[in-house]
Design an enzyme around this catalytic site. Structure first.
Site, PDB file in Angstrom:
ATOM      1  N   HIS A  65       0.815  -1.208   0.000  1.00 25.75           N
ATOM      2  CA  HIS A  65       0.000   0.000   0.000  1.00 25.75           C
ATOM      3  C   HIS A  65       0.855   1.267   0.000  1.00 25.75           C
ATOM      4  O   HIS A  65       0.384   2.324  -0.416  1.00 25.75           O
ATOM      5  CB  HIS A  65      -0.959  -0.012   1.191  1.00 25.75           C
ATOM      6  CG  HIS A  65      -2.120  -0.930   0.987  1.00 25.75           C
ATOM      7  ND1 HIS A  65      -3.384  -0.676   1.479  1.00 25.75           N
ATOM      8  CD2 HIS A  65      -2.216  -2.112   0.327  1.00 25.75           C
ATOM      9  CE1 HIS A  65      -4.202  -1.663   1.131  1.00 25.75           C
ATOM     10  NE2 HIS A  65      -3.503  -2.546   0.435  1.00 25.75           N
TER      11      HIS A  65
ATOM     12  N   HIS B 138      -2.057 -12.620  -2.175  1.00 31.59           N
ATOM     13  CA  HIS B 138      -3.124 -13.326  -1.468  1.00 31.59           C
ATOM     14  C   HIS B 138      -2.765 -14.775  -1.166  1.00 31.59           C
ATOM     15  O   HIS B 138      -3.611 -15.559  -0.761  1.00 31.59           O
ATOM     16  CB  HIS B 138      -4.423 -13.230  -2.263  1.00 31.59           C
ATOM     17  CG  HIS B 138      -4.951 -11.831  -2.332  1.00 31.59           C
ATOM     18  ND1 HIS B 138      -6.064 -11.483  -3.068  1.00 31.59           N
ATOM     19  CD2 HIS B 138      -4.514 -10.681  -1.744  1.00 31.59           C
ATOM     20  CE1 HIS B 138      -6.282 -10.186  -2.938  1.00 31.59           C
ATOM     21  NE2 HIS B 138      -5.348  -9.679  -2.140  1.00 31.59           N
TER      22      HIS B 138
END
Length: 733
Positions: A97, A260
């Site tokens: 991020h 993920h």
């Protein structure tokens, strides 16, 4: 009135923030914002004047800090327990991020400044609970101090997280220097509330330069567009947003699936249980936000995205189990405990196959987000995903390379990379420039080349325009562009409208002939690159223009640039550097929602120019007759190609009255107030320097009778700055 409520200085009564006095922007919301040109000054920087981060980073014991980071991964703290006893997934999200705000259109965002520490990023909904990740890192930052910036530490921590869970990373480069205040120049959208999406128009056309679907998100809504669980529609959003940060389909699939592979999402309860973000939290929270009233507020009771998803059977180990689950089950739509849309295997298949994050006695079924299923149901993504599924080594390499690109894309050329883990392999997205392979020209050769250039058929305006076109592509946001490499002669830059391709080709042919003849004449190893010669031509022309004004000046010139090849240049990647507006050349490609004045300020900010530097450059460029398309707008002089302060003098002349001549009020005529005789024409970029009070104050400095010499000195200094913006070999970073 209670005297204790009065300010001890002014005697005024303290008021709640909502009732404070109105700012200039409140009164005049369309006022030009020049503050973005004066960010990140020494006044906000606590470091000493002689602090050199590149030199400090050299002192860092990289192996030692990595060992400390590896140890931190499994040192679970009671105040914020690690899922599965491992902070790796949290730190990967933090690093992702930090880097993932980057967008190619203007080069802004990204990991290069450590901006996740400040508003608005530190309080975006998508960054919920990353404040805890940075607090977990504080003891290590405290230990190593100035030898590693927060910007570098966040990315290095992400790398160590991956390595500690079994992935061989592609490499790591340090060199990101921290900022000390929020970045005010980045346009994040006009929405006034979190997760709004007024950025779309037409058939879901995302406004440029934005690269996220909603305010406060990094990329896409994991539940699907506007929270609608449609994997195919989500795929369209994914492809658009990832492309806007320079990722192709292969890189996109690798990043999503690889990211993920680890950890879980958090949606243990209703979002109403979560308190305000850091910037809105109480002072007693000490910069932390999202205080959770649900259960213990942490661990098994954590609420972040609202989704409660565990993707794989080994959440703290690298594997291709994400694909095994993605393709191994049929999926049905469900909701998390927080009410968010997510997907679980049909018919109860897969129950008890993935571990609980905090209770070893519990097991769960795997789950997927709508955006995960996009990798299965979008035909192009599906082909790539199956290939990675069937070729785990290819998947690991693709993810490692894409992760390196994600976390280093905004660092600029390899010459800025620091540290022992810089990869040897050169990658085309790094805008490679060949290493210096010749002896540099000295003062005698520079003087001779200047004379040769000025004796050629090229005009002062042509030489200055060409040098500007080469250097002014630079963007400080992602350190791309600039004169080094001479990519002005390569596709796509040679064909950009603003560069007047036909005329540019003639100029380059003359300069290439001079270069060839000079290099062939030398037997001492000295050569001149075309990149250097383009800049030198501009310098020589400025000296000639100053001489026409009656002043003998020397414009600084430092050789050492090299010429890149077309093979070293990704034309598609460089296309985003094309100026849609360049106020310095009075150029506008088309009509846009932003005013040309705002676009000038934006361009100046990317060039690291202050308001005075921007002002003096505009005044000089106009009288040097460098407008794109040879228009005379703003050329407020009767002696073009003479480096005078005429632009400022004539702009301030009260004998001229201005009137718009176009319906859009973007072209103006200046007529003699007494006779009505036409004297000048101008654009909004020209007239804003007389209209805006702050800019007019600067114009007045250069419009005085005693200012010609100051004007010349300031113009040359600003010019030299632009010509050398990409000379990281000179600046250290």
């Amino acid at each position: 009135m209670n005297e204790e409520r009065k300010c001890p200085i002014t005697g005024a009564t303290h008021k709640p923030s909502a009732e404070k006095g109105r700012s200039n922007h409140d009164w005049w919301p369309n006022q030009l914002n020049l503050k973005i040109l004066h960010q990140h000054s020494a006044l906000s920087n606590p470091m000493d004047k002689d602090f050199n981060y590149a030199e400090e980073f050299k002192k860092l014991d990289l192996a030692a800090i990595k060992q400390d980071l590896y140890a931190l991964m499994t040192d679970s703290q009671e105040w914020w327990p690690a899922d599965y006893g491992h902070y790796g997934p949290l730190f990967i999200r933090m690093a992702w991020h930090s880097a993932g705000t980057y967008r190619t259109s203007d080069g802004r965002g990204g990991a290069g400044t450590g901006s996740q520490r400040f508003a608005p990023l530190n309080s975006w909904p998508d960054n919920a609970n990353l404040d805890k990740a940075r607090r977990l890192l504080w003891p290590i930052k405290q230990k190593y101090g100035r030898q590693i910036s927060w910007a570098d530490l966040m990315i290095l921590t992400g790398n160590c997280a991956l390595e500690s869970m079994g992935l061989k990373t592609f490499g790591f480069a340090g060199g990101r220097e921290d900022i000390w205040e929020p970045e005010e120049d980045i346009y994040w959208g006009t929405e006034g509330e979190w997760l709004a999406d007024k950025r779309y128009s037409g058939e879901r056309e995302l406004e440029k330069p934005l690269a996220a679907v909603q305010m406060g998100l990094i990329y896409v809504n994991p539940e699907g567009p506007n929270g609608k669980p449609d994997p195919l529609a989500a795929a369209k959003d994914i492809r658009e947003t990832f492309a806007r940060m320079a990722m192709n389909d292969e890189e996109t699939v690798a990043l999503i699936a690889g990211g993920h592979t680890f950890g879980k999402t958090h949606g243990a309860g209703d979002a109403s249980q979560v308190g305000p973000e850091p910037e809105a939290a109480g002072i007693e929270e000490q910069g932390l936000g999202w205080k959770n009233q649900y259960g213990t507020g942490k661990g098994k009771d954590t609420i972040t995205s609202g989704l409660e998803v565990i993707w794989t059977t080994t959440p703290t180990k690298w594997s291709n189990n994400f694909f095994w689950n993605l393709f191994g089950y049929e999926w049905e739509l469900t909701k998390s405990p927080a009410g968010a849309y997510q997907w679980t295997p049909k018919y109860g298949v897969g129950a008890n196959t993935v571990p609980d994050a905090h209770d070893p006695s519990k097991r769960h079924a795997p789950a997927m987000m709508t955006t995960d299923l996009a990798l299965r149901f979008d035909p192009d993504y599906e082909k790539i995903a199956r290939r990675y599924y069937e070729n785990p080594d290819q998947f690991a390499d693709a993810f490692a390379r894409a992760w390196f690109k994600l976390t280093h894309r905004d660092m600029g050329p390899r010459s800025r990379y620091r540290g022992a883990e810089v990869p040897v392999e050169e990658l085309i997205w790094q805008d490679t420039i060949p290493a210096l392979d010749h002896e540099l020209i000295g003062a005698d050769e520079i003087a001779a080349l200047k004379a040769t250039i000025l004796a050629s058929e090229l005009s002062i305006a042509q030489l200055i325009s060409t040098a500007w076109a080469s250097a002014a592509t630079f963007r400080n946001s992602d350190k791309r562009g600039g004169a080094n490499g001479a990519r002005l002669r390569l596709a796509p830059q040679k064909d950009w409208e603003v560069n007047q391709p036909d005329e540019l080709q003639k100029v380059l042919q003359v300069l290439e002939t001079i270069q060839t003849e000079f290099n062939a004449s030398r037997n001492d190893g000295k050569k001149v690159s075309l990149a250097d010669l383009i800049v030198l031509g501009g310098c020589a022309a400025i000296e000639a223009a100053a001489e026409k004004a009656g002043y003998k000046v020397t414009v600084p010139f430092t050789p050492g640039r090299m010429d890149a090849t077309q093979e070293e240049t990704d034309a598609h990647s460089f296309a985003v550097l094309e100026p849609v507006a360049d106020g310095f050349r009075n150029y506008l490609k088309a009509k846009y929602s932003f005013s040309v004045e705002e676009m000038l300020i934006d361009k100046a900010q990317l060039l690291t120019l202050t308001a005075p530097e921007m002002t003096v450059l505009i005044g000089g460029m106009r009288v040097l007759n460098t407008n794109a398309g040879h228009t005379t707008h703003g050329v407020f002089t009767k002696r073009p190609e003479t480096l005078s302060n005429d632009f400022f003098v004539n702009l301030l002349d009260m004998g001229t009255v201005w009137k718009a001549t176009s319906e859009a009020s973007d072209i103006f005529e200046g007529r003699n107030r007494s006779t009505g005789e036409l004297q000048w024409t101008a654009t909004r970029v020209d007239l804003v320097f007389g209209s805006n009070s702050q800019l007019r104050a600067l114009v007045e400095v250069y419009g005085c009778k005693d200012s010609q010499e100051k004007f010349l000195n300031d113009f040359i200094a600003a010019w030299n700055k632009v010509m050398n913006l990409d000379r990281f070999d000179l600046s250290g970073l």
